[in-house]
Each structure stands twice: as structure tokens, then as C-alpha cells.
Design a protein around this motif. Structure first.
Motif, PDB file in Angstrom:
ATOM      1  N   ALA A   1      -1.099  10.167   5.733  1.00  0.00           N
ATOM      2  CA  ALA A   1      -2.268   9.861   4.909  1.00  0.00           C
ATOM      3  C   ALA A   1      -2.600   8.369   4.880  1.00  0.00           C
ATOM      4  O   ALA A   1      -3.729   7.992   4.618  1.00  0.00           O
ATOM      5  CB  ALA A   1      -2.046  10.372   3.481  1.00  0.00           C
ATOM      6  N   ILE A   2      -1.613   7.514   5.116  1.00  0.00           N
ATOM      7  CA  ILE A   2      -1.855   6.072   5.008  1.00  0.00           C
ATOM      8  C   ILE A   2      -1.618   5.370   6.353  1.00  0.00           C
ATOM      9  O   ILE A   2      -2.497   4.699   6.886  1.00  0.00           O
ATOM     10  CB  ILE A   2      -0.931   5.420   3.952  1.00  0.00           C
ATOM     11  CG1 ILE A   2      -0.999   6.172   2.625  1.00  0.00           C
ATOM     12  CG2 ILE A   2      -1.268   3.937   3.780  1.00  0.00           C
ATOM     13  CD1 ILE A   2      -2.268   5.977   1.863  1.00  0.00           C
TER      14      ILE A   2
ATOM     15  N   PHE B   1      -7.239  11.141  -3.538  1.00  0.00           N
ATOM     16  CA  PHE B   1      -5.836  10.966  -3.115  1.00  0.00           C
ATOM     17  C   PHE B   1      -4.908  11.138  -4.315  1.00  0.00           C
ATOM     18  O   PHE B   1      -3.897  11.825  -4.258  1.00  0.00           O
ATOM     19  CB  PHE B   1      -5.665   9.566  -2.507  1.00  0.00           C
ATOM     20  CG  PHE B   1      -4.297   9.302  -1.923  1.00  0.00           C
ATOM     21  CD1 PHE B   1      -4.089   9.422  -0.560  1.00  0.00           C
ATOM     22  CD2 PHE B   1      -3.223   8.936  -2.724  1.00  0.00           C
ATOM     23  CE1 PHE B   1      -2.835   9.181  -0.011  1.00  0.00           C
ATOM     24  CE2 PHE B   1      -1.971   8.696  -2.183  1.00  0.00           C
ATOM     25  CZ  PHE B   1      -1.778   8.817  -0.817  1.00  0.00           C
TER      26      PHE B   1
ATOM     27  N   PRO C   1      -3.968   6.615   9.576  1.00  0.00           N
ATOM     28  CA  PRO C   1      -5.367   6.155   9.511  1.00  0.00           C
ATOM     29  C   PRO C   1      -5.502   4.629   9.598  1.00  0.00           C
ATOM     30  O   PRO C   1      -6.446   4.132  10.225  1.00  0.00           O
ATOM     31  CB  PRO C   1      -5.863   6.644   8.149  1.00  0.00           C
ATOM     32  CG  PRO C   1      -4.894   7.643   7.683  1.00  0.00           C
ATOM     33  CD  PRO C   1      -3.618   7.435   8.407  1.00  0.00           C
ATOM     34  N   LEU C   2      -4.564   3.903   9.012  1.00  0.00           N
ATOM     35  CA  LEU C   2      -4.656   2.442   9.061  1.00  0.00           C
ATOM     36  C   LEU C   2      -4.290   1.909  10.443  1.00  0.00           C
ATOM     37  O   LEU C   2      -4.583   0.769  10.769  1.00  0.00           O
ATOM     38  CB  LEU C   2      -3.735   1.810   8.008  1.00  0.00           C
ATOM     39  CG  LEU C   2      -4.200   1.912   6.557  1.00  0.00           C
ATOM     40  CD1 LEU C   2      -3.164   1.316   5.624  1.00  0.00           C
ATOM     41  CD2 LEU C   2      -5.535   1.206   6.365  1.00  0.00           C
TER      42      LEU C   2
ATOM     43  N   GLN D   1      -4.243  -2.615  -4.740  1.00  0.00           N
ATOM     44  CA  GLN D   1      -3.677  -1.750  -3.700  1.00  0.00           C
ATOM     45  C   GLN D   1      -4.452  -0.455  -3.551  1.00  0.00           C
ATOM     46  O   GLN D   1      -3.874   0.618  -3.436  1.00  0.00           O
ATOM     47  CB  GLN D   1      -2.181  -1.452  -3.947  1.00  0.00           C
ATOM     48  CG  GLN D   1      -1.315  -2.656  -4.200  1.00  0.00           C
ATOM     49  CD  GLN D   1      -1.354  -3.682  -3.070  1.00  0.00           C
ATOM     50  OE1 GLN D   1      -1.860  -3.387  -1.990  1.00  0.00           O
ATOM     51  NE2 GLN D   1      -0.853  -4.859  -3.313  1.00  0.00           N
TER      52      GLN D   1
ATOM     53  N   PHE E   1      -6.621   2.032  -1.212  1.00  0.00           N
ATOM     54  CA  PHE E   1      -6.455   2.293   0.217  1.00  0.00           C
ATOM     55  C   PHE E   1      -7.733   1.907   0.956  1.00  0.00           C
ATOM     56  O   PHE E   1      -8.792   2.486   0.713  1.00  0.00           O
ATOM     57  CB  PHE E   1      -6.103   3.767   0.436  1.00  0.00           C
ATOM     58  CG  PHE E   1      -4.868   4.160  -0.325  1.00  0.00           C
ATOM     59  CD1 PHE E   1      -3.690   3.436  -0.186  1.00  0.00           C
ATOM     60  CD2 PHE E   1      -4.889   5.224  -1.206  1.00  0.00           C
ATOM     61  CE1 PHE E   1      -2.556   3.775  -0.896  1.00  0.00           C
ATOM     62  CE2 PHE E   1      -3.761   5.567  -1.926  1.00  0.00           C
ATOM     63  CZ  PHE E   1      -2.592   4.840  -1.773  1.00  0.00           C
TER      64      PHE E   1
ATOM     65  N   HIS F   1      -8.859   2.387   3.878  1.00  0.00           N
ATOM     66  CA  HIS F   1      -9.496   3.312   4.819  1.00  0.00           C
ATOM     67  C   HIS F   1     -10.226   4.439   4.092  1.00  0.00           C
ATOM     68  O   HIS F   1     -10.814   5.299   4.731  1.00  0.00           O
ATOM     69  CB  HIS F   1      -8.459   3.886   5.777  1.00  0.00           C
ATOM     70  CG  HIS F   1      -7.359   4.657   5.111  1.00  0.00           C
ATOM     71  ND1 HIS F   1      -6.442   4.059   4.277  1.00  0.00           N
ATOM     72  CD2 HIS F   1      -7.040   5.964   5.134  1.00  0.00           C
ATOM     73  CE1 HIS F   1      -5.599   4.973   3.833  1.00  0.00           C
ATOM     74  NE2 HIS F   1      -5.945   6.127   4.331  1.00  0.00           N
TER      75      HIS F   1
ATOM     76  N   LEU G   1       0.837  -1.209   0.000  1.00  0.00           N
ATOM     77  CA  LEU G   1       0.000   0.000   0.000  1.00  0.00           C
ATOM     78  C   LEU G   1       0.864   1.248   0.000  1.00  0.00           C
ATOM     79  O   LEU G   1       0.561   2.239  -0.659  1.00  0.00           O
ATOM     80  CB  LEU G   1      -0.915   0.012   1.218  1.00  0.00           C
ATOM     81  CG  LEU G   1      -2.134  -0.901   1.193  1.00  0.00           C
ATOM     82  CD1 LEU G   1      -2.908  -0.766   2.494  1.00  0.00           C
ATOM     83  CD2 LEU G   1      -3.029  -0.566   0.019  1.00  0.00           C
TER      84      LEU G   1
END
Lengths: 223, 365
Positions: free
Chosen positions: A137-138, B107, A141-142, B94, B96, B98, A120
Motif C-alpha cells: 500500500a505504501i 486508508f 506505489p511510492l 506524514q 501519504f 501518493h 511514512l
């Protein structure tokens, strides 16, 4: 609750908040590094971080007390810079709490960080996202579940510490006298009524906080 | 961007050696084709800058990724991935998890590599994503996920497009649905486009240039027309083996609803009206649908009979069938027949032969 109890509550709240903020800033990168690194030094850092879980607080407190005394190089340096002795001061409590609560912050975070898929992050990078941007941003939040657990545990654990505070903080009202010490004083002087208020309060607070942690865990589990 | 070139000569810790020189030009789809483990995905990851640490090999510069105006990777240069402007579509898309579909698209839009004219509404309309825009990713089907991934790349303003088995995780209907989108995406974006796959149908459908890879090296490379009908590309394909030929439209028969194509001066008939296609038509001729005869059999229901000359006979003694390459003018078709038939008809290279073609499929629709 007496005026002294209120002061102790205020000191405790400040200590736990400052400790947690310092942990968020310094231990988040540490947790990320532990989650991702393949460097052999990791096998030393991980047990170091976990030590406060198994060590008697008095052991840690003893060594910190030695380090904080003006006769040690660190204590001397502190004295030179701030013009105050470190031992038996509020800053000493903060340093001790950060070390003591470190594993309670790092470990839950490390687990969720390990579950963030590298693929990801790769995808985000191809879309034009740099390291810092990917983190906010990734990764965050995850990992929000881990952050809630880590922050709550670090805060609650700092509120609940006793042995290490006794060793390095002493019992100075308004400075180093926290709730757990105050409770101990009440019991020693047989003021059971006041002890009940503090003990019951701390019990309720801890219970509510853990309820929040488990609730969040369940709610975000199936994300 | 006009081109991207990848010169790679590395040895991975596992001992796997990758030694290739790939050139992908603007306006073309360049396919990297080969069995899994041939190094296709590694090449894409190195172009994107996702894998590092191989910059030297025996003291020599090991990786040189260059474009017409930038050096991306060399022995002393490594532009980070996020600055390269590669549009990367992965096998597992892939997305995201969320973010919603819209969140994923925004994004990409917020971080676009260069100004683009296209907006979210146009993209979702084109890809049929309008009704999915507010859905969480977890509710999408495999085909929908891949369409969102394509939309994300389109909005991101990529300077080069890299696709790593984008259809690999999909079932056949979804694959057929997505393939035309990928072809159109290539027409929308006039940039170099590298497509990695081990499915020969996808490669011949999409690609203009093919690199055939095996064990980390390029076995053969060339245009789809030059390579598509080669034994090398087709020998391990079994029933999927097929020739790719170039034809032009010569006539349309209204009475039977059949279009006559010109293939090296001979006629090939395909169903429907194909006159709208002006330029060369890419036709796929499955090898298993081509049978061979020594004399012309005009009393047959088979519509397409082409005469040619045997060019190559590829036989594997472990298999029942043989793969025959037949030269027709300047092009080739393939026929898969049993080894028994090869011996029975006593087929030899240079022999004149009649190829009866049961079915043909148009690729450039």
C-alpha cells in the motif's frame, strides 16, 4: 525472418520474461534489504550483486558452466532431481540470466527504496497496517518509478546477453538458441540480410524500451 | 481503554538516559512538556512501539508499556505497532503523498482498530475539508495537512491518542485555528490522550495533567491548575510565562458587557457574557501583564486588582526581570517585573501585595 529466427525470438522472449519474473519475486526483497539494513554483511553483498556489471560475461559463464556440469555437486543434484543435465539447457540459461541481470534489477530499485521515508511507514503502522500491507500500500506505489526502470532494464539486458549464453547454453535450436546467438550465426555464415533484420529489430526494441523508461522517469519525477 | 502507562528506564546508544513513569488516563489530556531533547518524542515512539531494542537495561526490564487490559511492551513482550491501536499525529503530518485527501482518509478507515460510528462525510464536514477531499496532498497548506491528519486518526478508531508537536510546523494563525479542533477531538474520543509540546500556551490550553520533563526525567508533574502557575514550569518561558487559574462565574453586567468571575473570593472581570459556562473556567493570566503595588490603587484604569501574599521570588542574575509567585487563597498568580522593582519595593516572601492585572484570557472557550 526464417523459421529458425522465429524460434529464437520465442526462446528469447520466454527467457527474458521468466528471468524478469524470478527477479521480481526474489530480488525485490533483496533490494529492500540492501536499502534498509545496517548489517555489516551489506558491504559484501552489495559488490557481489554488482559484479556482473564489471565482469566479462565469459568469466561468469565459465564458473557457471563448471557448477552446472554433472561432475559438480550442484550439477549432480540437479541431475538427480530432474533426470536432465543442467549444462546446455534452458533452465541453465534462466539461472545464468537471473545472476547476470541481477544488478540491473536491484540497483534502480534500491535507490527508490532508500528514498521511501521511514516516517511514512511508521505512520502507516500506527494506522493499523502490517508489514506486508505497508509494502503493497505504501512502498510499491511510492517506488513505481524504480519498478518500471528495474523491470525494463532486467528484461532488456536479458534479451541482449550473449557471452554467458554462449558459455552455458550452447546453441540448441528451440532450447538455448537465442536472438543474439542467431545473429552471430547469420553474420558468420555471411547472411547479412537476415542479420540486418535481427540487428535492426533488437536496436529498435531496445530504443523503444529505453524511451519508455526515460518517459516514465520524467512523468513521475515531480510526484 | 481506561489508561496507558509508560515506565521507561533506558540508555540510548548516544548516552542519553530516559527515566520516566507516565500515566495517561481516559478523559484527560496528559501533556509532556519540556525543551527539545528532553525525551518527549522518544516516550511517544516507545508507547507506539515504533522504536525497539531497549527492552533490557543492566539486566532489568527497561520498558513497560501497559494499558488497563494489555501489556504492550515488557522484557518479553512487544506487540507490533499496527496492533496497538495508537492514533499518532506527527509534527510533519506524514500524509501519504501518493494518495489524495480521500485516499488518506480511506486508508485509515479500512484499517480501523475498532468499530467507529463516524464516517468520512461527518469528519470532513467537522474539519472543514469538504472542498479539499479530492485534492492531492501536495496542494494542501500546513494547516490543512494537519486537519487531514486529525481526520485520519479520528476515522481510524484509535484506542489511545498520541500527538507529537502537531502544531510545531505551523504559523501562528494556523496554530490558533487547529488548537480548538484538538480540544474537541479529545471530547469526541473518550480515550487516553498524550500531547507533546514545548509551547506553554498549548499545554495550558489543552492539558489536564502536565509532566514537566528535563534531560530525560520528570522534574515535576501534576494537574494544570497545580503546575500551571509554578515557577518551574514558567521560569524559562520569558514573555510566555503565565498563571493558570480556576474561576467561577458570579455575575454579568449588561451595561458594560462584562462578566464578573469569582477567583478565591475576589472579583476578576472579563469581557463579554460568560454565563453559558457552568463549570469552572480556566483563565490564563500572563505574568508580564501583572504589576505589583504595596497599596491598593483604586484610582486606576486597571479593572482587576487582586490582593495576595508573595509566595516565591525567582531571580536570575543574568536577566533583567524576576518572576514572582503570589498566593491568592489556594491558588497562585505570577508576575514578571524587573529585578530593580523587586529591590525598590523591597519585596519579600510572605509580604502582602496588590496585583494589578492588565489582561486575562479565557482558556476554556
Amino acid at each position: 525472418m526464417s523459421a529458425g529466427d522465429w524460434t529464437a525470438l520465442w526462446v528469447t522472449a520466454q527467457l527474458a520474461t521468466i528471468t524478469t519474473v524470478i527477479l521480481i519475486i526474489t530480488a525485490t526483497p533483496l533490494a529492500w534489504w540492501l536499502a534498509r539494513t545496517t548489517h555489516p554483511i551489506r558491504t559484501l553483498v552489495e559488490p557481489l550483486v554488482a559484479l556482473p556489471i564489471v565482469l566479462p560475461p565469459t568469466v561468469l559463464g565459465f564458473y557457471l558452466l563448471l557448477a552446472f556440469s554433472p561432475s559438480s555437486p550442484f550439477g549432480q543434484l540437479w541431475l538427480n532431481i530432474t533426470d536432465h543435465t543442467l549444462a546446455f539447457s534452458f533452465p541453465a540459461l534462466v539461472i545464468g540470466s537471473v545472476i547476470y541481470s541481477l544488478p540491473f534489477y536491484v540497483q534502480p530499485l534500491q535507490v527508490v527504496f532508500e528514498n521511501v521515508e521511514q516516517s511514512l511507514l511508521d505512520a502507516a503502522a500506527t494506522l493499523g497496517s502490517n508489514n506486508l500491507d505497508r509494502f503493497f500500500a505504501i512502498i510499491i506505489p511510492l517506488s513505481r518509478r524504480g519498478f518500471v526502470v528495474a523491470i525494463c532494464l532486467a528484461f532488456a539486458h536479458t534479451v541482449g546477453e550473449f557471452g554467458i549464453v554462449l558459455m552455458i547454453g550452447g546453441n540448441i535450436p528451440g532450447e538455448t538458441r537465442v536472438l543474439s546467438i542467431t545473429l552471430f550465426d547469420h553474420v558468420e555464415s555471411l547472411q547479412y540480410g537476415q542479420a540486418h533484420i535481427l540487428a535492426g529489430g533488437l536496436l529498435t526494441f531496445s530504443f523503444l524500451l529505453l524511451t519508455l523508461v526515460y518517459g516514465v522517469n520524467r512523468k513521475w519525477q515531480n510526484r | 481503554m481506561k489508561y496507558v502507562r509508560a515506565k521507561i528506564n533506558i540508555e540510548q546508544p548516544s548516552g542519553f538516559r530516559l527515566n520516566v513513569d507516565i500515566l495517561a488516563k481516559q478523559g484527560e489530556i496528559t501533556a509532556l512538556y519540556g525543551p527539545s531533547g528532553s525525551g518527549k518524542s522518544s516516550i511517544l515512539r516507545l508507547i507506539a512501539g515504533l522504536d525497539g531494542g531497549y527492552e533490557q537495561h543492566n539486566g532489568q526490564p527497561a520498558i513497560e508499556i501497559t494499558t488497563d487490559n494489555q501489556v504492550w511492551t515488557s522484557s518479553n513482550e512487544h506487540i507490533p505497532t499496527h496492533l496497538r491501536g495508537v492514533g499518532f499525529v506527527f509534527q510533519q503530518a506524514q500524509l501519504f503523498p501518493h494518495l489524495s485527501v480521500r485516499g488518506n482518509l480511506e486508508f485509515a478507515l479500512r484499517r480501523k482498530h475498532q468499530p467507529t460510528e463516524i464516517n468520512i462525510q461527518q469528519v470532513t464536514q467537522w474539519l472543514g475539508l469538504d472542498n479539499l477531499i479530492n485534492k492531492p496532498i501536495s496542494q494542501l497548506s500546513g494547516g490543512e495537512i494537519q486537519r487531514v491528519a486529525i481526520a485520519r486518526v479520528l476515522l481510524n478508531g484509535a484506542r489511545v491518542l498520541l500527538m507529537d508537536e502537531p502544531l510545531g510546523a505551523l504559523d501562528l494563525p494556523a496554530r490558533k485555528q487547529i488548537l480548538p479542533y484538538i480540544d474537541q477531538l479529545h471530547q469526541k474520543l473518550d480515550i487516553p490522550f498524550i500531547y507533546v509540546s514545548h509551547a506553554i500556551e498549548e499545554v495550558t490550553y489543552l492539558a489536564d495533567q502536565i509532566y514537566l520533563l528535563k534531560a530525560g526525567a520528570v522534574v515535576k508533574s501534576g494537574t494544570t491548575f497545580a503546575l500551571g502557575s509554578s515557577i518551574e514550569l514558567n521560569q524559562s518561558e520569558g514573555d510566555a510565562a503565565a498563571a493558570v487559574i480556576k474561576c467561577s462565574v458570579s455575575d454579568f453586567d449588561n451595561q458594560y458587557n462584562i462578566t464578573k468571575l469569582n477567583f478565591e473570593g475576589q472579583d476578576i472581570f472579563v469581557s463579554g457574557d460568560r454565563r453559558a459556562q457552568q463549570s469552572d473556567i480556566k483563565v490564563r493570566v500572563p505574568a508580564r501583564d501583572v504589576s505589583l503595588a504595596l497599596v491598593a490603587n483604586t484610582k486606576s484604569s486597571i479593572l482587576n486588582i487582586i490582593h495576595g501574599e508573595i509566595d516565591q521570588i525567582h531571580q536570575d542574575l543574568n536577566e533583567t526581570s524576576a518572576l514572582i509567585r503570589i498566593k491568592v487563597g489556594a491558588q497562585y498568580i505570577l508576575s514578571r517585573i524587573t529585578r530593580r522593582s523587586v529591590d525598590h519595593l523591597n519585596l519579600k516572601p510572605q509580604q502582602k501585595i496588590f496585583a494589578q492585572i492588565k489582561s486575562v484570557g479565557l482558556l476554556s472557550e
